[in-house]
Design a protein around this motif. Structure first.
Motif, PDB file in Angstrom:
ATOM      1  N   GLY A 103       1.196  -1.521  -0.429  1.00  0.00           N
ATOM      2  CA  GLY A 103       0.055  -0.086  -0.388  1.00  0.00           C
ATOM      3  C   GLY A 103       0.796   0.988   0.209  1.00  0.00           C
ATOM      4  N   ILE A 104       0.473   2.402  -0.923  1.00  0.00           N
ATOM      5  CA  ILE A 104       1.654   3.543  -0.574  1.00  0.00           C
ATOM      6  C   ILE A 104       0.571   4.706  -0.572  1.00  0.00           C
ATOM      7  N   ASP A 105       0.761   5.793   0.109  1.00  0.00           N
ATOM      8  CA  ASP A 105       0.376   6.766  -0.161  1.00  0.00           C
ATOM      9  C   ASP A 105       0.235   7.850   0.824  1.00  0.00           C
ATOM     10  N   GLU A 106       1.072   8.888   0.850  1.00  0.00           N
ATOM     11  CA  GLU A 106       1.690  10.266   1.044  1.00  0.00           C
ATOM     12  C   GLU A 106       0.807  10.946   2.201  1.00  0.00           C
ATOM     13  N   VAL A 107       1.518  11.930   2.070  1.00  0.00           N
ATOM     14  CA  VAL A 107       0.864  13.398   3.299  1.00  0.00           C
ATOM     15  C   VAL A 107       2.072  14.684   2.825  1.00  0.00           C
ATOM     16  N   GLY A 108       1.318  15.812   3.156  1.00  0.00           N
ATOM     17  CA  GLY A 108       1.491  16.773   2.822  1.00  0.00           C
ATOM     18  C   GLY A 108       1.706  17.339   1.574  1.00  0.00           C
ATOM     19  N   ARG A 109       0.717  17.530   0.590  1.00  0.00           N
ATOM     20  CA  ARG A 109       0.605  17.721  -0.749  1.00  0.00           C
ATOM     21  C   ARG A 109       0.654  19.813  -0.857  1.00  0.00           C
ATOM     22  N   GLY A 110      -0.839  19.239   1.038  1.00  0.00           N
ATOM     23  CA  GLY A 110      -0.776  20.904   0.626  1.00  0.00           C
ATOM     24  C   GLY A 110      -0.493  22.232   0.854  1.00  0.00           C
ATOM     25  N   PRO A 111       0.322  21.632   2.146  1.00  0.00           N
ATOM     26  CA  PRO A 111       0.932  22.640   3.128  1.00  0.00           C
ATOM     27  C   PRO A 111       2.295  23.909   1.523  1.00  0.00           C
ATOM     28  N   LEU A 112       1.691  24.985   3.580  1.00  0.00           N
ATOM     29  CA  LEU A 112       3.239  25.842   2.224  1.00  0.00           C
ATOM     30  C   LEU A 112       4.369  25.640   3.467  1.00  0.00           C
ATOM     31  N   ALA A 113       4.908  24.961   4.023  1.00  0.00           N
ATOM     32  CA  ALA A 113       6.362  24.571   4.843  1.00  0.00           C
ATOM     33  C   ALA A 113       6.477  23.155   5.245  1.00  0.00           C
ATOM     34  N   GLY A 114       7.353  22.446   4.836  1.00  0.00           N
ATOM     35  CA  GLY A 114       7.839  21.444   5.081  1.00  0.00           C
ATOM     36  C   GLY A 114       7.805  20.247   3.634  1.00  0.00           C
ATOM     37  N   PRO A 115       8.012  18.815   4.125  1.00  0.00           N
ATOM     38  CA  PRO A 115       8.376  18.441   2.994  1.00  0.00           C
ATOM     39  C   PRO A 115       7.467  17.281   2.319  1.00  0.00           C
ATOM     40  N   VAL A 116       6.914  16.259   1.882  1.00  0.00           N
ATOM     41  CA  VAL A 116       5.944  16.186   1.108  1.00  0.00           C
ATOM     42  C   VAL A 116       6.911  14.349   1.897  1.00  0.00           C
ATOM     43  N   VAL A 117       4.921  14.235   2.436  1.00  0.00           N
ATOM     44  CA  VAL A 117       6.464  11.910   2.299  1.00  0.00           C
ATOM     45  C   VAL A 117       5.598  11.058   1.963  1.00  0.00           C
ATOM     46  N   ALA A 118       5.716  10.082   1.808  1.00  0.00           N
ATOM     47  CA  ALA A 118       5.258   8.697   1.184  1.00  0.00           C
ATOM     48  C   ALA A 118       5.579   7.554   1.253  1.00  0.00           C
ATOM     49  N   CYS A 119       4.655   6.727   2.013  1.00  0.00           N
ATOM     50  CA  CYS A 119       5.053   5.768   2.858  1.00  0.00           C
ATOM     51  C   CYS A 119       4.920   4.610   2.105  1.00  0.00           C
TER      52      CYS A 119
END
Length: 251
Positions: free
Chosen positions: A73-89
């Motif tokens: 299973g693959i998903d990500e978090v952090g596509r929308g923020p103004l700061a910080g990385p996008v993280v996938a798992c």
């Protein structure tokens, strides 16, 4: 006759497989405290059975493709923020896992996510994390950065899967067969597990950034554009972890 306190302790010390038997034993006890206790545990039993049914549905895709071998299973978090990385798992769960309460990470409390994070890391066959930082997001755009983080997550798995179950997307430049599932984090246990690990990983990272850059409130807003965050951005200017391509309207 046992006291109500003793009966309560008996329930507490018995695993859920023994709750029904205890309820049957004490159902005829007319003391109000015991009646309430039996009712509480019968409700817990019903809730647990409902959760098992829900998780059985969450394994629909896993059961459909399990004959192929390892499913990831693959998903990500952090596509929308103004700061910080996008993280996938990327997460490979055992075929016979019994993890309950897996769901879209946004539907879970922070406490439940932390709890499940530990369970997933303990029970998973393999877990891989990938990230793309603000500079990379600005360089190649958020979508391409997300794909890059996902490829990185897959490459870090200690076991190579035979099929990827993705939340909505098809990842370019990957040779492993893929099944994109719309709202997959609410339909597939594997994708839900990936969403939880990605979310906890990123939230912890933003909390660390908050320690050195407290003026932006990263611990609470996680880099998303809250009113307080935008006000701080206008007052202090961008930090080293802000995405330049995302904040042109504010600075």
């Amino acid at each position: 006759m046992k006291t109500i306190g003793e009966i309560k302790t008996e329930f507490l010390n018995t695993g859920y497989t023994g709750w029904q038997e205890l309820c049957d034993v004490y159902r005829s006890d007319e003391r109000a405290g015991v009646t309430k206790l039996v009712q509480q545990y019968e409700k817990k039993i019903k809730n647990l059975e409902n959760e098992k049914l829900r998780m059985h549905k969450m394994m629909e895709y896993e059961h459909k493709y399990e004959h192929l071998g390892y499913l990831c299973g693959i998903d990500e978090v952090g596509r929308g923020p103004l700061a910080g990385p996008v993280v996938a798992c990327a997460v490979i769960l055992p075929h016979d896992h019994h993890i309950l309460y897996l769901n879209d990470s946004k539907k879970l409390t922070a406490h439940k996510r932390e709890e499940l994070y530990d369970v997933i890391l303990r029970e998973a066959v393999a877990v891989g994390i990938g990230m793309a930082g603000p500079a990379r997001i600005d360089e190649i755009n958020i979508l391409q950065a997300t794909y890059e983080a996902m490829r990185q997550a897959v490459s870090k798995l200690k076991v190579m899967p035979q099929l990827l179950l993705n939340d909505a997307v098809t990842i370019p430049q990957i040779t492993i067969p893929q099944v994109p599932i719309i709202k997959g984090d609410a339909k597939s246990a594997s994708i839900a597990a990936a969403s939880i690990v990605a979310k906890v990983t990123r939230d912890r990272l933003m909390a660390e950034y908050d320690k050195t850059m407290p003026e932006y409130g990263f611990a609470s807003n996680k880099g998303y554009g809250s009113a307080e965050h935008i006000a701080a951005l206008k007052k202090y200017g961008p930090s080293p972890i802000h995405r330049a391509s995302f904040i042109t309207h504010f600075v």
